[in-house]
Scaffold this motif. Structure first.
Motif, PDB file in Angstrom:
ATOM      1  N   PRO A  95       9.483  -4.691  18.957  1.00  0.00           N
ATOM      2  CA  PRO A  95      10.779  -4.493  18.291  1.00  0.00           C
ATOM      3  C   PRO A  95      11.526  -5.814  18.112  1.00  0.00           C
ATOM      4  N   THR A  96      12.234  -5.929  16.985  1.00  0.00           N
ATOM      5  CA  THR A  96      13.016  -7.114  16.651  1.00  0.00           C
ATOM      6  C   THR A  96      14.459  -6.681  16.419  1.00  0.00           C
ATOM      7  N   ALA A  97      15.387  -7.238  17.157  1.00  0.00           N
ATOM      8  CA  ALA A  97      16.800  -6.876  17.027  1.00  0.00           C
ATOM      9  C   ALA A  97      17.290  -7.118  15.603  1.00  0.00           C
ATOM     10  N   GLY A  98      18.005  -6.145  15.062  1.00  0.00           N
ATOM     11  CA  GLY A  98      18.629  -6.285  13.752  1.00  0.00           C
ATOM     12  C   GLY A  98      17.676  -6.189  12.572  1.00  0.00           C
ATOM     13  N   LEU A  99      16.428  -5.853  12.810  1.00  0.00           N
ATOM     14  CA  LEU A  99      15.430  -5.810  11.734  1.00  0.00           C
ATOM     15  C   LEU A  99      15.706  -4.644  10.787  1.00  0.00           C
ATOM     16  N   ARG A 100      15.616  -4.925   9.503  1.00  0.00           N
ATOM     17  CA  ARG A 100      15.647  -3.874   8.485  1.00  0.00           C
ATOM     18  C   ARG A 100      14.224  -3.707   7.980  1.00  0.00           C
ATOM     19  N   VAL A 101      13.869  -2.473   7.696  1.00  0.00           N
ATOM     20  CA  VAL A 101      12.495  -2.163   7.316  1.00  0.00           C
ATOM     21  C   VAL A 101      12.484  -1.327   6.048  1.00  0.00           C
ATOM     22  N   ALA A 102      11.568  -1.639   5.158  1.00  0.00           N
ATOM     23  CA  ALA A 102      11.303  -0.826   3.970  1.00  0.00           C
ATOM     24  C   ALA A 102       9.817  -0.495   3.988  1.00  0.00           C
ATOM     25  N   THR A 103       9.494   0.738   3.638  1.00  0.00           N
ATOM     26  CA  THR A 103       8.095   1.162   3.624  1.00  0.00           C
ATOM     27  C   THR A 103       7.732   1.675   2.233  1.00  0.00           C
ATOM     28  N   PHE A 104       6.481   1.440   1.857  1.00  0.00           N
ATOM     29  CA  PHE A 104       6.007   1.974   0.579  1.00  0.00           C
ATOM     30  C   PHE A 104       4.570   2.425   0.738  1.00  0.00           C
ATOM     31  N   ASP A 105       4.151   3.248  -0.201  1.00  0.00           N
ATOM     32  CA  ASP A 105       2.761   3.668  -0.236  1.00  0.00           C
ATOM     33  C   ASP A 105       2.290   3.735  -1.675  1.00  0.00           C
ATOM     34  N   THR A 106       0.976   3.873  -1.810  1.00  0.00           N
ATOM     35  CA  THR A 106       0.383   4.219  -3.095  1.00  0.00           C
ATOM     36  C   THR A 106      -0.201   5.604  -2.917  1.00  0.00           C
ATOM     37  N   ARG A 107      -0.040   6.402  -3.958  1.00  0.00           N
ATOM     38  CA  ARG A 107      -0.490   7.795  -3.930  1.00  0.00           C
ATOM     39  C   ARG A 107      -1.100   8.153  -5.273  1.00  0.00           C
ATOM     40  N   VAL A 108      -1.989   9.122  -5.248  1.00  0.00           N
ATOM     41  CA  VAL A 108      -2.586   9.615  -6.486  1.00  0.00           C
ATOM     42  C   VAL A 108      -1.546  10.454  -7.220  1.00  0.00           C
ATOM     43  N   ASP A 109      -1.381  10.183  -8.498  1.00  0.00           N
ATOM     44  CA  ASP A 109      -0.338  10.822  -9.297  1.00  0.00           C
ATOM     45  C   ASP A 109      -0.429  12.351  -9.303  1.00  0.00           C
ATOM     46  N   ARG A 110      -1.614  12.887  -9.309  1.00  0.00           N
ATOM     47  CA  ARG A 110      -1.738  14.348  -9.426  1.00  0.00           C
ATOM     48  C   ARG A 110      -1.226  15.089  -8.191  1.00  0.00           C
ATOM     49  N   VAL A 111      -1.022  14.398  -7.070  1.00  0.00           N
ATOM     50  CA  VAL A 111      -0.464  15.052  -5.875  1.00  0.00           C
ATOM     51  C   VAL A 111       0.963  14.574  -5.602  1.00  0.00           C
ATOM     52  N   ARG A 112       1.611  14.095  -6.635  1.00  0.00           N
ATOM     53  CA  ARG A 112       2.959  13.545  -6.536  1.00  0.00           C
ATOM     54  C   ARG A 112       3.920  14.519  -5.859  1.00  0.00           C
ATOM     55  N   ARG A 113       3.798  15.788  -6.137  1.00  0.00           N
ATOM     56  CA  ARG A 113       4.755  16.769  -5.618  1.00  0.00           C
ATOM     57  C   ARG A 113       4.355  17.379  -4.276  1.00  0.00           C
ATOM     58  N   LEU A 114       3.205  17.007  -3.769  1.00  0.00           N
ATOM     59  CA  LEU A 114       2.790  17.537  -2.470  1.00  0.00           C
ATOM     60  C   LEU A 114       3.500  16.785  -1.348  1.00  0.00           C
ATOM     61  N   MET A 135      15.582   1.165   5.717  1.00  0.00           N
ATOM     62  CA  MET A 135      16.571   1.147   4.648  1.00  0.00           C
ATOM     63  C   MET A 135      16.056   1.760   3.350  1.00  0.00           C
ATOM     64  N   SER A 136      14.742   1.898   3.204  1.00  0.00           N
ATOM     65  CA  SER A 136      14.209   2.454   1.965  1.00  0.00           C
ATOM     66  C   SER A 136      12.737   2.820   2.136  1.00  0.00           C
ATOM     67  N   THR A 137      12.318   3.880   1.461  1.00  0.00           N
ATOM     68  CA  THR A 137      10.897   4.218   1.334  1.00  0.00           C
ATOM     69  C   THR A 137      10.634   4.485  -0.143  1.00  0.00           C
ATOM     70  N   GLU A 138       9.435   4.148  -0.586  1.00  0.00           N
ATOM     71  CA  GLU A 138       9.106   4.303  -2.000  1.00  0.00           C
ATOM     72  C   GLU A 138       7.621   4.586  -2.156  1.00  0.00           C
ATOM     73  N   SER A 139       7.276   5.383  -3.160  1.00  0.00           N
ATOM     74  CA  SER A 139       5.880   5.645  -3.497  1.00  0.00           C
ATOM     75  C   SER A 139       5.586   5.062  -4.874  1.00  0.00           C
ATOM     76  N   PHE A 140       4.390   4.496  -5.013  1.00  0.00           N
ATOM     77  CA  PHE A 140       3.898   3.979  -6.277  1.00  0.00           C
ATOM     78  C   PHE A 140       2.597   4.714  -6.574  1.00  0.00           C
ATOM     79  N   TYR A 141       2.320   4.955  -7.854  1.00  0.00           N
ATOM     80  CA  TYR A 141       1.279   5.909  -8.211  1.00  0.00           C
ATOM     81  C   TYR A 141       0.074   5.286  -8.908  1.00  0.00           C
TER      82      TYR A 141
END
Length: 174
Positions: A95-114, A135-141
């Motif tokens: 752990p790092t004090a004061g760290l902000r984290v953003a996470t992302f993934d890649t996903r197959v478009d046809r399961v976008r709503r799963l 602070m943020s999560t995001e998916s790319f397809y």
């Protein structure tokens, strides 16, 4: 804005598409530092790191596991490191004090709503282990398991990286 000295981008990639997204995010951050493969990333973040961006592919509605990485390698994925993925790396991260984290993934478009994504799973792991403030999560397809990325996804990743940098920098002071 976040700079190369205060932002770190760590990626797990198998087919190269998640790495391409990570590099686009780094461009948006205006980070000159290299995007680190999860197998090469330190478990003690460098002093001064204020933003950690972590990305990986979604496997079985979550972060990859050794078994799903092995399966990807068996299917011909050229960039697989079977021993270490973002799941294992986050489990060992100090752990790092004061760290902000953003996470992302890649996903197959046809399961976008799963339900389920590596980005959301990684964010939960960060919160559970007290590694920082998500602070943020995001998916790319991608079109299919082996890709390609859908049109516009790299531009969207660059824009997301720039937005993260602005959020970390906070309001400008006169």
């Amino acid at each position: 804005m976040a700079t190369a000295t205060d932002a770190l981008v760590v990626v797990e990639s198998m087919w190269g598409h998640t790495r391409a997204v990570a590099e686009a995010v780094a461009r948006g951050l205006r980070s000159a530092g290299p995007v680190l493969d999860v197998g090469d990333a330190p478990v003690q973040l460098p002093d001064g790191t204020v933003l950690l961006v972590v990305g990986g592919p979604t496997h079985a509605f979550s972060m990859s596991r050794r078994s799903t990485r092995h399966e990807a390698a068996a299917r011909g994925a050229p960039e697989v490191r079977e021993a270490t993925g973002i799941r294992e790396w986050l489990d060992g991260l100090v752990p790092t004090a004061g760290l902000r984290v953003a996470t992302f993934d890649t996903r197959v478009d046809r399961v976008r709503r799963l339900p389920g994504s590596a980005a959301r799973s990684a964010g939960r792991r960060v919160r559970h282990r007290g590694l920082g403030r998500v602070m943020s999560t995001e998916s790319f397809y991608v079109a299919d398991v082996g890709g390609p990325l859908l049109p516009g996804e790299l531009a969207r990743a660059t824009t997301w990286g720039a937005r993260l940098a602005m959020q970390v920098a906070g309001p400008e002071t006169p």
